[in-house]
Design an enzyme around this catalytic site. Structure first.
Site, PDB file in Angstrom:
ATOM      1  N   GLU A  14       0.760  -0.949  -0.067  1.00 50.59           N
ATOM      2  CA  GLU A  14       0.186   0.021  -0.158  1.00 50.59           C
ATOM      3  C   GLU A  14       0.819   1.141  -0.039  1.00 50.59           C
ATOM      4  O   GLU A  14       1.855   1.295   0.769  1.00 50.59           O
ATOM      5  CB  GLU A  14      -0.770   0.119   1.214  1.00 50.59           C
ATOM      6  N   THR A  45      -4.251   4.898  -1.136  1.00 48.41           N
ATOM      7  CA  THR A  45      -5.278   5.099  -0.033  1.00 48.41           C
ATOM      8  C   THR A  45      -6.000   6.525  -0.640  1.00 48.41           C
ATOM      9  O   THR A  45      -5.697   7.030  -1.621  1.00 48.41           O
ATOM     10  CB  THR A  45      -4.611   5.570   1.417  1.00 48.41           C
ATOM     11  N   TYR A 144     -10.507  -6.543  10.579  1.00 46.87           N
ATOM     12  CA  TYR A 144      -9.820  -6.323  11.728  1.00 46.87           C
ATOM     13  C   TYR A 144      -9.678  -7.585  12.412  1.00 46.87           C
ATOM     14  O   TYR A 144     -10.633  -8.315  13.108  1.00 46.87           O
ATOM     15  CB  TYR A 144     -10.669  -5.308  12.469  1.00 46.87           C
ATOM     16  N   GLN A 211       5.685   5.392  15.231  1.00 42.52           N
ATOM     17  CA  GLN A 211       4.548   4.661  14.600  1.00 42.52           C
ATOM     18  C   GLN A 211       3.678   4.059  15.429  1.00 42.52           C
ATOM     19  O   GLN A 211       2.491   3.879  15.247  1.00 42.52           O
ATOM     20  CB  GLN A 211       5.202   3.473  13.642  1.00 42.52           C
TER      21      GLN A 211
END
Length: 283
Positions: A14, A45, A144, A211
């Site tokens: 991604e 995205t 998830y 992060q």
């Protein structure tokens, strides 16, 4: 594509659109480097509320038509009207981008709570139902492994996920996770619920301590003791932390491949070198 014990496992990653127009060259450079790995697809995205939707379609077009790699364009429900969705689908079709990741999306910063609650498409499944009416598109949805943060129970989360698949999602891309056992338990729950879709394991290499305070905290993913100890050990040594974080991700991926997962999806944070290190270690 990775092949292990006769099973073909998709490999993807991604990227996200840069905030500044002048940084578009850098994302193209990154994509030129990623394409050399031969990924099955690269996802891009979507800006909150559609703020970066033009960049998303432009980058997706570059992936599809210049890099000659399948592009997966993100589309979020927040801030999207039927007119905007129709325009976006027409634009993607014009650019030969036929894969969409349909998401609900978080509330954009410039949107009030009232506006967000009054959005036309309440859930990703509402988007999927509309997009699925056009046979040109192949639809993916998010999942998830440790339950969506807003779901009341694991069972409720699985019911919503099954609805997305029933509405037309063929692929599921998981939120990042750092404990493979939680992912395997999630796959078992999907199987018992009769959810039939290709599931891609989302892996984010931790290459910087910050992060944990941004992407990871927003995802709701738990941090295993082994990983938190690693981050604490190298918190003052960025070079060693990056190396250790990549090694942790490689070990995760190798175990996932040994378990025959459908796909590996790397959240590479626009860093082609990190993705390359992981890919070269596992092939």
């Amino acid at each position: 594509m990775i092949e292990k014990n006769g099973k073909k496992i998709e490999f993807s990653c991604e990227v996200f659109p840069p905030k500044r127009n002048e940084d578009m060259y850098e994302i193209y450079k990154t994509l030129d480097e990623l394409k050399l790995l031969g990924p099955d697809f690269i996802s891009v995205t979507y800006g909150a509320g559609g703020s970066n939707s033009k960049k998303t379609s432009t980058i997706a077009s570059y992936i599809e038509n210049i890099c000659e790699v399948q592009a997966l364009a993100h589309v979020t429900a927040a801030g999207v009207t039927p007119e905007k969705l129709a325009d976006l689908m027409a634009e993607l079709k014009k650019k030969n981008v036929n894969r969409i990741l349909a998401l609900r999306g978080d509330k954009p910063r410039d949107m009030t709570e009232e506006e967000f609650e009054g959005r036309f498409y309440k859930h990703a499944s509402d988007l999927i139902e509309v997009i699925n009416q056009d046979d040109f598109f192949r639809i993916a949805a998010a999942c998830y492994p440790e339950k969506h943060p807003e779901a009341l129970t694991v069972e409720e989360d699985i019911r919503f996920l099954k609805k997305k698949v029933d509405m037309g999602a063929d692929d599921l891309i998981s939120q990042m996770f750092f404990d493979n056992e939680k992912f395997y338990s999630f796959l078992d729950r999907l199987d018992k619920a009769g959810v039939k879709a290709s599931v891609h394991a989302g892996i984010m290499p931790i290459t910087a301590a910050k992060q944990l305070g941004t992407s990871v905290s927003l995802s709701g993913s738990s941090i295993p003791t082994k990983l938190s100890n690693l981050i604490a050990k190298y918190s003052d040594d960025p070079v060693s932390l990056k190396k250790a974080g990549i090694e942790y991700a490689i070990n995760q991926v190798e175990d996932l491949i040994d378990h025959g997962v459908d796909g590996i999806h790397i959240y590479c944070m626009n860093k082609s070198d990190v993705t390359r290190e992981i890919y070269e270690a596992i092939i």
